[in-house]
Design an enzyme around this catalytic site. Structure first.
Site, PDB file in Angstrom:
ATOM      1  N   HIS A  83       0.816  -1.213   0.000  1.00 46.66           N
ATOM      2  CA  HIS A  83       0.000   0.000   0.000  1.00 46.66           C
ATOM      3  C   HIS A  83       0.844   1.254   0.000  1.00 46.66           C
ATOM      4  O   HIS A  83       0.505   2.250  -0.631  1.00 46.66           O
ATOM      5  CB  HIS A  83      -0.935  -0.006   1.207  1.00 46.66           C
ATOM      6  CG  HIS A  83      -1.898  -1.127   1.153  1.00 46.66           C
ATOM      7  ND1 HIS A  83      -2.746  -1.441   2.158  1.00 46.66           N
ATOM      8  CD2 HIS A  83      -2.131  -2.017   0.180  1.00 46.66           C
ATOM      9  CE1 HIS A  83      -3.466  -2.490   1.821  1.00 46.66           C
ATOM     10  NE2 HIS A  83      -3.099  -2.858   0.634  1.00 46.66           N
ATOM     11  N   ARG A 112     -14.139   3.423 -11.356  1.00 45.85           N
ATOM     12  CA  ARG A 112     -14.289   1.967 -11.463  1.00 45.85           C
ATOM     13  C   ARG A 112     -14.789   1.466 -10.119  1.00 45.85           C
ATOM     14  O   ARG A 112     -14.264   1.867  -9.072  1.00 45.85           O
ATOM     15  CB  ARG A 112     -12.940   1.320 -11.782  1.00 45.85           C
ATOM     16  CG  ARG A 112     -13.050  -0.206 -11.806  1.00 45.85           C
ATOM     17  CD  ARG A 112     -11.757  -0.829 -12.243  1.00 45.85           C
ATOM     18  NE  ARG A 112     -10.748  -0.772 -11.202  1.00 45.85           N
ATOM     19  CZ  ARG A 112      -9.493  -1.194 -11.374  1.00 45.85           C
ATOM     20  NH1 ARG A 112      -9.108  -1.663 -12.545  1.00 45.85           N
ATOM     21  NH2 ARG A 112      -8.626  -1.132 -10.403  1.00 45.85           N
ATOM     22  N   ASP A 127      -4.403  -7.097 -16.576  1.00 46.59           N
ATOM     23  CA  ASP A 127      -5.025  -8.389 -16.287  1.00 46.59           C
ATOM     24  C   ASP A 127      -5.218  -9.207 -17.559  1.00 46.59           C
ATOM     25  O   ASP A 127      -4.965 -10.408 -17.574  1.00 46.59           O
ATOM     26  CB  ASP A 127      -6.364  -8.194 -15.568  1.00 46.59           C
ATOM     27  CG  ASP A 127      -6.164  -7.985 -14.079  1.00 46.59           C
ATOM     28  OD1 ASP A 127      -5.407  -8.776 -13.478  1.00 46.59           O
ATOM     29  OD2 ASP A 127      -6.742  -7.039 -13.517  1.00 46.59           O
ATOM     30  N   CYS A 159      -6.494   1.246 -20.462  1.00 46.86           N
ATOM     31  CA  CYS A 159      -6.038   1.894 -19.225  1.00 46.86           C
ATOM     32  C   CYS A 159      -5.012   1.067 -18.457  1.00 46.86           C
ATOM     33  O   CYS A 159      -4.695   1.371 -17.318  1.00 46.86           O
ATOM     34  CB  CYS A 159      -7.224   2.231 -18.328  1.00 46.86           C
ATOM     35  SG  CYS A 159      -8.145   0.798 -17.764  1.00 46.86           S
TER      36      CYS A 159
HETATM   37  C1  PEP Z   1      -5.696  -3.633 -15.680  1.00 49.74           C
HETATM   38  O1  PEP Z   1      -5.907  -4.768 -15.295  1.00 49.74           O
HETATM   39  O2  PEP Z   1      -5.064  -3.379 -16.724  1.00 49.74           O
HETATM   40  C2  PEP Z   1      -6.186  -2.464 -14.923  1.00 49.74           C
HETATM   41  C3  PEP Z   1      -6.147  -1.260 -15.423  1.00 49.74           C
HETATM   42  O3  PEP Z   1      -6.645  -2.676 -13.675  1.00 49.74           O
HETATM   43  P1  PEP Z   1      -5.722  -3.013 -12.416  1.00 49.74           P
HETATM   44  O4  PEP Z   1      -4.301  -2.764 -12.817  1.00 49.74           O
HETATM   45  O5  PEP Z   1      -6.185  -2.103 -11.332  1.00 49.74           O
HETATM   46  O6  PEP Z   1      -6.026  -4.444 -12.162  1.00 49.74           O
HETATM   47 MG    MG Z   2      -7.393  -5.131 -13.750  1.00 48.59          MG
END
Ligand code: PEP
Ligand code: MG
Length: 755
Positions: free
Chosen positions: A367, A510, A633, A680
């Site tokens: 964190h 989100r 992801d 993103c």
């Molecule tokens: C991703 O998975 O690319 C994303 C933007 O979400 P996080 O990195 O928060 O899992």
């Molecule tokens: Mg993600």
């Protein structure tokens, strides 16, 4: 068995007197070895000091040839002395010549000595030298003698740490303790920082080593142990009432360690050799730290860590020294060094004075790492043993993009990094000048650049970077930092603060993306075999609609009178999106009926990060108002390679034909349906990756604030049509399916595209 002459107490007293004599360092050291030899009835006593080049140098001897002093050196790990330095453990032998590590040094004349006792000179668990006694006859050294020599070594550690011995070093060799040191950790937040060490938890400095009254010191030790136990009991009881599940387990294990009879016995034994209670704790702590550094079993390492924590508690109790750095007196150019720290603790420091953060334990997913990134503080994590390798105010350089840490750097290293920092600052200035320049390619294609955020402190960056909007607001960060589940009012206030900070630009929130590595400390942890494939993100939201509804309500209310954009993480199929949408619309309806202020417009999006959705793209693009590609992801699932496991995450490249084809199919589906698509994930913030994304059709990217300048600079220098043709031919050929990186790099270099 011979015992120590007059006992260690007398020896310590004599050594203390010698320490105060007004003689030069060499004379003092010579007197010390003579005194130790006499007291321990040994013919030889020698001190070896570890130099910065990791060689041990004979600094003083009683009994061996004097000419060998400052001439005899050995590598750490070489010979018996080197072995002790390396293992950080005492070694007692009745026949030294028979030991496999024995290495004969003719210049010392040590062949006539048979028995050998050596102990490491430790500081903070690190070897800074070796102290040896030798006897002509074969003999067995008693435990008491080993203990006495270890206690004596503490005094020498203090002498080495004081810097006194540096003055008699030959050929300007630096001692290990004062010498430069280069370490490697995990890159957490990029940036180059040059500054001085500020220990987050200042080390207790034990100044008074020698006891006046052993019984009184034993009583002080017992009182401190009792008080420490009581405070842990209290914590366990208190923690229990608050229902802090995991936390309690940790405390229970600490409590168990605090009652460890072996540890308590060692503390008392150390005090009985004539040390003050605090010096006894430091002695035992030194040994535990030395073992901890060499321990590979994670369970045993944890136990040794617990012991270290307890020793710290005891030291604070015994010396009354404060636990935390004084936040108000943070020096200029401070680089914080901490074993670990909570996210809120970092926010307490004056950002303007911080040049960097070095963590011994915190990794990229911790964190505090999230907050460090939000603050833009150059940060390196997982640096082994850093807290014991530095002294307050040591010069230190940190490179947050490579994970390099240079402690007490040589002048040329310092110059090189100062230049790097200057260059970076100049580049930052150039990027700042691009702030209001639209991101348009050389052939006239406009690209929207948005910003990822997660904390209220991020919001001002929208204006500083000239980002088009907040394209991804990770709401879970606020939940992760909170002491308990945030109530509706608190959530409302939080979203409102964010929206108020960006009145003129959209914010895409989100919904909660917890589970996997994102754990809420106050929520019962569920043990899952594969948490990344487990109960997380929208799955929790749909199964516990109460949580999701609460969050949606807070967002809807906070957006009264303006547009609201919400997207759902980890949507695996169209049905999940439909459900989430239905829940949202019902909340909206409730708000309307209660005649609360309403958003002027509500747009709902789906994150594309679960591969199954790639085969429902047209359907999802029809239903959603927008799509947002979570490439972090998506790629981890496409390659079945954990994004946080460095062993596999670097094995595959985002810039490969399979990944780019998958990504292209998403943007193509968006185009067919007229649904906007933004990417993103982290790859959008890297200029070379961004180039490839534009070439396959992306026109909207959301990234960390620091990436906007570099990506915009790339766009301004790019002929997109040329890039499109180049990449299309590459993806159509058999070349570089595993990685197109090098090809793309060459393309950029050949066409003057700045990366
Ligand atoms: C991703 O998975 O690319 C994303 C933007 O979400 P996080 O990195 O928060 O899992
Ligand atoms: Mg993600």
């Amino acid at each position: 068995m011979r015992s120590v002459h007059g006992g260690p107490r007398l020896l310590l007293r004599r050594l203390r007197e010698i320490s105060a004599e007004p003689v030069n360092a060499q004379a003092r050291l010579d007197k010390i070895v003579m005194q130790i030899a006499a007291n321990m009835v040994a013919e030889v006593c020698s001190v070896y000091v570890l130099r910065a080049d990791q060689r041990l140098e004979l600094y003083a001897t009683e009994g061996l040839n004097r000419e060998a002093v400052h001439l005899t050196t050995m590598q750490s790990g070489e010979g018996l002395v080197g072995l002790i330095a390396q293992s950080a453990e005492p070694l007692a032998l009745s026949e030294a010549h028979e030991h496999p590590a024995f290495s004969y040094r003719p210049e010392t004349g040590e062949e006539v000595y048979h028995s050998f006792l050596g102990v490491p000179i430790l500081r903070g668990g690190n070897t800074v030298g070796v102290l040896v006694v030798q006897n002509k006859v074969r003999r067995t050294y008693s435990e008491e003698e080993v203990e006495a020599l270890q206690t004596t070594a503490m005094l020498l550690a203090e002498m080495i740490a004081s810097g006194e011995l540096q003055s008699i070093a030959k050929s300007a060799e630096l001692l290990a303790l004062n010498g430069p040191l280069s370490l490697k950790g995990a890159a957490i937040c990029e940036g180059v920082g040059l500054g001085y060490v500020l220990l987050h938890e200042p080390r207790v400095v034990v100044k008074n080593l020698l006891a006046e009254d052993v019984q009184a010191e034993l009583r002080r030790l017992d009182t401190a142990i009792d008080a420490m136990r009581m405070s842990i009991d209290e914590l366990v009881a208190h923690g229990h009432r608050m229902g802090v599940g995991e936390h309690r387990e940790v405390l229970e294990s600490v409590r168990m360690v605090a009652n460890d009879q072996g540890w308590l016995r060692r503390l008392r034994e150390a005090a009985m050799t004539g040390l003050t209670a605090e010096a006894a704790v430091e002695r035992v702590q030194n040994d535990a730290r030395a073992r901890m550094q060499r321990q590979t079993d994670p369970y045993l390492r944890d136990r040794l860590h617990d012991l270290d924590d307890l020793a710290n508690r005891l030291l604070h109790q015994l010396t009354g020294q404060t636990y935390v750095a004084d936040r108000d007196s943070v020096p200029e150019n401070a680089i914080i060094v901490a074993r670990n720290m909570g996210p809120a603790a970092l926010l307490d420091y004056d950002r303007a004075k911080l040049r960097g953060l070095i963590l011994e334990e915190g990794g990229p997913a911790s964190h505090v790492a999230i907050v460090a990134r939000a603050l833009g503080v150059a940060t390196v994590g997982l640096v082994p043993n850093i807290t014991s390798l530095v002294e307050p105010n040591d010069a230190v350089i940190i490179d947050g993009s490579t994970g390099d840490v240079h402690v007490r750097p040589q002048p040329d290293v310092r110059t090189a990094y100062a230049e790097k920092a200057r260059l970076r600052a100049r580049r930052q200035e150039q990027y700042a000048r691009l702030r209001d320049v639209p991101a348009v390619t050389r052939d006239g294609v406009a690209v929207a650049l948005h910003m990822n955020a997660g904390l209220t402190i991020d919001a001002p960056f929208v204006h500083e970077t000239g980002a088009g909007s907040i394209g991804l607001f990770r709401t879970e960060l606020q939940f992760m930092l909170a002491p308990r589940f945030p109530r509706m009012k608190e959530q409302y206030q939080f979203y409102k603060t964010v929206l108020d900070a960006v009145p003129d630009k959209p914010v895409t929130f989100r919904t909660l993306d917890i589970g996997s590595d994102k754990v809420l400390p106050y929520m019962a942890k569920i043990d899952e075999e594969n948490p990344a494939l487990g109960w997380r993100a929208i799955r929790i939201g749909l199964d516990r609609p109460g949580l999701l509804r609460l969050q949606l309500r807070a967002m809807l209310k906070a957006s009264a009178g303006r547009d609201l954009r919400v997207m759902f993480p980890m949507i695996a199929n169209v049905a999940e999106f439909d459900l989430a949408k239905a829940i949202t619309l019902r909340e909206m309806e409730l708000i309307r009926r209660h005649e609360h202020g309403m958003p002027t417009k509500l747009e709902l999006g789906a994150m594309v990060e679960v591969p199954a959705l790639l085969w429902e793209l047209d359907q999802i693009a029809e239903r959603a108002d927008f799509l947002s590609v979570g490439s972090n992801d998506l790629v981890q699932y496409l390659y079945a390679a954990d994004r946080d496991n460095t062993r596999v995450s670097k094995r595959y490249d985002n810039l490969s034909t399979p990944v780019l084809r998958a990504l292209k199919s998403i943007v193509d589906a968006g185009d067919r349906a007229g649904t906007p698509v933004t990417l993103c994930g982290e790859m959008g913030g890297r200029p070379l990756e961004a180039l490839a994304l534009l070439a396959i059709g992306y026109r909207s990217l959301s990234m960390s604030p620091a990436s906007i300048g570099p990506v915009k600079a790339m766009i301004l220098g790019l002929d997109l049509e040329q890039a499109r043709l180049f990449l299309a031919s590459l993806m159509g050929s058999d070349e570089g399916r595993h990685s197109l990186r090098e090809h793309l790099r060459q393309f950029a270099a050949a066409n003057g595209v700045p990366l």
